[in-house]
Design a protein around this motif. Structure first.
Motif, PDB file in Angstrom:
ATOM      1  N   MET A 193     -19.260   0.159   1.651  1.00  0.00           N
ATOM      2  CA  MET A 193     -19.686   1.707   2.507  1.00  0.00           C
ATOM      3  C   MET A 193     -18.512   2.485   2.426  1.00  0.00           C
ATOM      4  O   MET A 193     -18.396   3.552   3.170  1.00  0.00           O
ATOM      5  CB  MET A 193     -19.865   1.216   3.959  1.00  0.00           C
ATOM      6  N   VAL A 247     -17.868   9.334   4.968  1.00  0.00           N
ATOM      7  CA  VAL A 247     -17.639   8.498   3.950  1.00  0.00           C
ATOM      8  C   VAL A 247     -18.817   7.589   3.942  1.00  0.00           C
ATOM      9  O   VAL A 247     -19.418   7.346   2.791  1.00  0.00           O
ATOM     10  CB  VAL A 247     -16.230   7.774   3.950  1.00  0.00           C
ATOM     11  N   VAL A 248     -19.094   6.898   5.058  1.00  0.00           N
ATOM     12  CA  VAL A 248     -20.243   6.047   4.909  1.00  0.00           C
ATOM     13  C   VAL A 248     -21.646   6.517   4.596  1.00  0.00           C
ATOM     14  O   VAL A 248     -22.424   5.979   4.123  1.00  0.00           O
ATOM     15  CB  VAL A 248     -20.072   5.175   6.306  1.00  0.00           C
ATOM     16  N   THR A 305      -5.320   4.679   6.475  1.00  0.00           N
ATOM     17  CA  THR A 305      -5.271   3.922   7.819  1.00  0.00           C
ATOM     18  C   THR A 305      -5.140   2.328   7.541  1.00  0.00           C
ATOM     19  O   THR A 305      -5.995   1.975   6.987  1.00  0.00           O
ATOM     20  CB  THR A 305      -6.218   4.540   8.740  1.00  0.00           C
ATOM     21  N   THR A 306      -4.375   1.896   8.311  1.00  0.00           N
ATOM     22  CA  THR A 306      -4.688   0.330   8.563  1.00  0.00           C
ATOM     23  C   THR A 306      -4.861  -0.021   9.866  1.00  0.00           C
ATOM     24  O   THR A 306      -4.726  -1.213  10.190  1.00  0.00           O
ATOM     25  CB  THR A 306      -3.215  -0.462   8.157  1.00  0.00           C
ATOM     26  N   THR A 307      -4.984   0.922  10.670  1.00  0.00           N
ATOM     27  CA  THR A 307      -5.294   0.625  12.092  1.00  0.00           C
ATOM     28  C   THR A 307      -6.575   0.933  12.652  1.00  0.00           C
ATOM     29  O   THR A 307      -7.123   0.368  13.428  1.00  0.00           O
ATOM     30  CB  THR A 307      -4.306   1.200  12.896  1.00  0.00           C
ATOM     31  N   TYR A 308      -7.054   2.034  12.037  1.00  0.00           N
ATOM     32  CA  TYR A 308      -8.504   2.719  12.569  1.00  0.00           C
ATOM     33  C   TYR A 308      -9.561   1.890  12.123  1.00  0.00           C
ATOM     34  O   TYR A 308      -9.642   1.788  10.722  1.00  0.00           O
ATOM     35  CB  TYR A 308      -8.438   4.034  12.256  1.00  0.00           C
ATOM     36  N   ALA A 309     -10.458   1.232  12.852  1.00  0.00           N
ATOM     37  CA  ALA A 309     -11.706   0.654  12.296  1.00  0.00           C
ATOM     38  C   ALA A 309     -12.826   1.604  12.559  1.00  0.00           C
ATOM     39  O   ALA A 309     -13.326   1.777  13.931  1.00  0.00           O
ATOM     40  CB  ALA A 309     -11.874  -0.762  13.257  1.00  0.00           C
ATOM     41  N   PRO A 310     -13.620   1.969  11.623  1.00  0.00           N
ATOM     42  CA  PRO A 310     -14.672   2.858  11.889  1.00  0.00           C
ATOM     43  C   PRO A 310     -15.682   2.216  12.448  1.00  0.00           C
ATOM     44  O   PRO A 310     -16.231   0.951  12.179  1.00  0.00           O
ATOM     45  CB  PRO A 310     -15.097   3.433  10.493  1.00  0.00           C
ATOM     46  N   ASN A 340      -7.839   1.630  -2.058  1.00  0.00           N
ATOM     47  CA  ASN A 340      -8.183   0.784  -0.795  1.00  0.00           C
ATOM     48  C   ASN A 340      -9.778   1.170  -0.258  1.00  0.00           C
ATOM     49  O   ASN A 340      -9.943   0.730   0.578  1.00  0.00           O
ATOM     50  CB  ASN A 340      -6.986   1.247   0.315  1.00  0.00           C
ATOM     51  N   PRO A 391     -12.736  -3.503   7.675  1.00  0.00           N
ATOM     52  CA  PRO A 391     -12.865  -3.461   9.077  1.00  0.00           C
ATOM     53  C   PRO A 391     -14.363  -3.360   9.356  1.00  0.00           C
ATOM     54  O   PRO A 391     -14.913  -3.286  10.423  1.00  0.00           O
ATOM     55  CB  PRO A 391     -12.008  -2.240   9.690  1.00  0.00           C
ATOM     56  N   CYS A 392     -15.231  -2.577   8.559  1.00  0.00           N
ATOM     57  CA  CYS A 392     -16.631  -1.977   8.669  1.00  0.00           C
ATOM     58  C   CYS A 392     -17.475  -3.248   8.622  1.00  0.00           C
ATOM     59  O   CYS A 392     -18.253  -3.413   9.696  1.00  0.00           O
ATOM     60  CB  CYS A 392     -17.064  -0.995   7.803  1.00  0.00           C
ATOM     61  N   CYS A 419     -15.025   2.193   3.487  1.00  0.00           N
ATOM     62  CA  CYS A 419     -14.127   2.246   4.681  1.00  0.00           C
ATOM     63  C   CYS A 419     -12.761   1.702   3.932  1.00  0.00           C
ATOM     64  O   CYS A 419     -12.897   1.259   2.803  1.00  0.00           O
ATOM     65  CB  CYS A 419     -14.443   1.306   5.712  1.00  0.00           C
ATOM     66  N   SER A 420     -11.669   1.937   4.701  1.00  0.00           N
ATOM     67  CA  SER A 420     -10.269   1.463   4.046  1.00  0.00           C
ATOM     68  C   SER A 420     -10.143   0.134   4.223  1.00  0.00           C
ATOM     69  O   SER A 420      -9.785  -0.394   5.519  1.00  0.00           O
ATOM     70  CB  SER A 420      -9.343   2.435   4.954  1.00  0.00           C
ATOM     71  N   VAL A 458      -6.033  12.609  -0.413  1.00  0.00           N
ATOM     72  CA  VAL A 458      -4.980  11.583  -0.102  1.00  0.00           C
ATOM     73  C   VAL A 458      -5.782  10.179  -0.307  1.00  0.00           C
ATOM     74  O   VAL A 458      -6.900   9.848   0.141  1.00  0.00           O
ATOM     75  CB  VAL A 458      -4.512  11.761   1.418  1.00  0.00           C
ATOM     76  N   PHE A 500     -14.982   9.238   8.444  1.00  0.00           N
ATOM     77  CA  PHE A 500     -15.608   7.925   8.109  1.00  0.00           C
ATOM     78  C   PHE A 500     -16.933   7.877   8.211  1.00  0.00           C
ATOM     79  O   PHE A 500     -17.614   7.217   7.494  1.00  0.00           O
ATOM     80  CB  PHE A 500     -14.853   6.779   8.716  1.00  0.00           C
ATOM     81  N   ARG A 533      -7.514  -3.234   4.312  1.00  0.00           N
ATOM     82  CA  ARG A 533      -6.171  -3.535   4.734  1.00  0.00           C
ATOM     83  C   ARG A 533      -5.620  -5.038   4.460  1.00  0.00           C
ATOM     84  O   ARG A 533      -6.708  -5.735   4.489  1.00  0.00           O
ATOM     85  CB  ARG A 533      -5.833  -3.218   6.212  1.00  0.00           C
ATOM     86  N   PRO A 554      -6.953   8.710   5.254  1.00  0.00           N
ATOM     87  CA  PRO A 554      -7.798   7.524   4.443  1.00  0.00           C
ATOM     88  C   PRO A 554      -6.950   6.182   4.195  1.00  0.00           C
ATOM     89  O   PRO A 554      -7.593   5.235   3.780  1.00  0.00           O
ATOM     90  CB  PRO A 554      -8.039   8.116   2.971  1.00  0.00           C
ATOM     91  N   GLU A 599       0.776  -1.062  -0.089  1.00  0.00           N
ATOM     92  CA  GLU A 599      -0.095   0.143   0.064  1.00  0.00           C
ATOM     93  C   GLU A 599       0.867   1.205   0.229  1.00  0.00           C
ATOM     94  O   GLU A 599       1.869   1.416   0.673  1.00  0.00           O
ATOM     95  CB  GLU A 599      -0.940  -0.029   1.194  1.00  0.00           C
TER      96      GLU A 599
END
Lengths: 173, 343
Positions: A108, B169-170, B318-323, A103, A124-125, A110-111, A86, B166, A113, B316, A69
């Motif tokens: 919905m 976004v959602v 992120t690989t750690t934040y879970a909305p 990504n 993760p959503c 979300c990003s 970004v 987020f 991973r 945007p 990534e």
């Protein structure tokens, strides 16, 4: 006969024309006010950012098994203040092609991973799952991760702020 | 004896003020329908039974006004800007004297509001208060529920930290799933194809002006309809008195007389005479005041002890934040697991 007990006389021509005029004035003023506001509010529908190419990474950073990534930054346009868009771009080599996909989960937004232990991309959503090439593998999403328009320049991979259909040739090694 | 003296002194003071202010009142009353309004609004006969269950609407209205006030004060520091929104909230939270408390009241007020609206609706549903002629009140109430959660949602978005970003976004993606017009809605809300500063300013506009203005206007009409059609549309109030009920006192008799006359008046929109009635002021206002106060004290305690977090800056990639969804949308969040996206 109204509730209060008095009578409103039958509608005369004079009365009718006056009522018509009141309606006309209200409609005319409403259009004068609403017209500019509607245009002002809906103007954003015409916003399409200009084509921008940005460098993602050099070719030797691209793996065949693991999507890497990278953060790419496009210049923001059509806003009242300067800003940057970004975006996360996953890059992987598939056969003789290089895939660069976003990504942003197609469910919905979300990003997603990369989970090395599952060898899958996970959202993760709501648990959207994609394989290493960004193809939909399970969960609630209905589409694969969107591919960026991309090209190779020298030893670098570049992407544009445009989405293309999957199946199109992306870039030859 | 000492209490007696105090009461006498108080009464005479009130009388004195009343006498002094009487000319002012009379002057105003000759120009405005003060007495008529007072008799219609304050000395409105309301059913006597089940009164405590009919206090949540007042608590909601009170909290709504507190939300407006705290919101106006938050606006003195908040900046709806792409790079500065989160920073300005950190400033409110950490630098402004009692800023954390004002922000806490606004946040926990919202939580209490959504909860109270739920209770208020359940009470209306189970008491059958939505039935004729009060259908319009119910419909406006449902509109208010939608506006209320929309206001709470957009308020979370304009924090513009990871959770706010987020949420936008959602939220815009869900709007985008609307059949046919979805893509236009999403683009209109975002102000373009991607999230831009216009998304923030638009969401901000919805949160601080559009939605609250609609909320206030419709809430006022909603309350107006309640007053117009007679309060408490509950079946319980029209059933005969159960045996062993104490006889009505002077106030209750007078209130019942008034409501009987009102129901017979063809100009009135009131229907049904309750089996027992009392005055709106001060008897019902007292109950509403108590419940509103208890709710607000709860909000205050929550604001005092539970700080509202500010999360990481927007990223945007992120690989750690879970909305996660806001609590009142968790049901929708779970629904979206199976239903959306397969259309």
């Amino acid at each position: 006969m109204t509730e209060e007990g008095y009578e409103i006389p039958r509608r005369s021509r004079r009365r009718f024309l006056q009522e018509l005029a009141v309606g006309g004035i209200a409609g005319f003023v409403s259009i004068l006010v609403a017209g500019p506001l509607v245009g002002y509010f809906f103007e954003v529908l015409r916003n399409t950012p200009s084509l921008q190419w940005v460098r993602v990474c050099s070719l030797d950073q691209i793996d065949t098994m693991e999507p890497r990534e990278f953060r790419v930054t496009f210049k923001g346009e059509n806003a009242s203040v300067p800003f940057e868009v970004v975006q996360g771009v996953f890059v992987i080599q598939q056969g003789d092609q290089i895939l660069a996909f976003g990504n942003v989960c197609t469910h919905m937004g979300c990003s997603v991973r990369w989970l090395a232990w599952r060898q899958q991309l996970l959202c993760p959503c709501h648990g959207g799952i994609y394989d290493r090439w960004g193809n939909l593998a399970g969960g609630p999403p209905s589409e694969s991760l969107p591919l960026f328009l991309s090209r190779i320049e020298g030893n670098d991979l570049l992407v544009a702020n445009r989405i293309i259909q999957r199946g199109n040739i992306v870039g030859r090694v | 004896m000492i209490f007696g003296t105090v009461v006498e002194a108080t009464e005479s003071t009130v009388d004195l003020i009343g006498r002094e202010l009487e000319p002012v009142y009379n002057w105003l009353d000759q120009r405005l329908p003060l007495t008529r309004t007072k008799e219609r609004l304050l000395f409105d006969p309301v059913p006597e039974r089940g009164g405590w269950w009919y206090t949540f609407g007042a608590a909601i209205y009170t909290l709504l006004i507190i939300q407006f006030i705290t919101g106006i004060f938050l606006l003195m520091y908040y900046v709806p800007s792409w790079n500065e929104a989160r920073v300005s909230i950190l400033y409110i939270q950490n630098e402004v004297f009692l800023g954390w408390l004002v922000r806490g009241l606004h946040y926990w007020g919202q939580v209490a509001l959504v909860l109270l609206v739920g209770i208020h609706m359940l009470r209306t549903f189970f008491s059958g208060a939505y039935k004729a002629p009060r259908e319009l009140t119910w419909m406006l109430g449902v509109t208010l529920l939608i506006l209320m959660v929309a206001t709470a949602f957009t308020g979370g978005c304009i924090r513009w930290d990871q959770s706010g970003y987020f949420d936008v976004v959602v939220g815009t993606t869900i709007a985008g799933w609307t059949p046919i017009i979805g893509p236009f809605l999403a683009k209109l809300w975002r102000g373009g194809d991607v999230i831009t500063p216009l998304t923030l300013t638009r969401t901000f506009t919805f949160h601080v002006w559009l939605l609250p203005a609609l909320l206030f206007i419709i809430a006022t009409i909603h309350v107006g309809l309640v007053i117009l059609q007679g309060q408490f549309g509950s079946w319980i109030n029209y059933e005969p008195e159960p045996p062993g009920t104490p006889p009505p006192n002077e106030d209750e008799r007078a209130a019942l007389e008034k409501v009987k006359r009102e129901v017979l008046d063809p100009r009135s929109r009131k229907v049904n005479v309750p089996s027992r009635a009392t005055w709106f002021f001060p008897y019902h206002v007292f109950k509403e005041g108590v419940v509103s106060m208890v709710v607000f004290v709860g909000v205050f305690i929550a604001a005092f002890f539970f700080q509202v977090p500010v999360e990481e800056p927007v990223d945007p990639t992120t690989t750690t934040y879970a909305p996660t969804s806001m609590w009142f949308f968790l049901f929708e969040d779970q629904c979206s697991l199976s239903s959306l996206g397969h259309g």
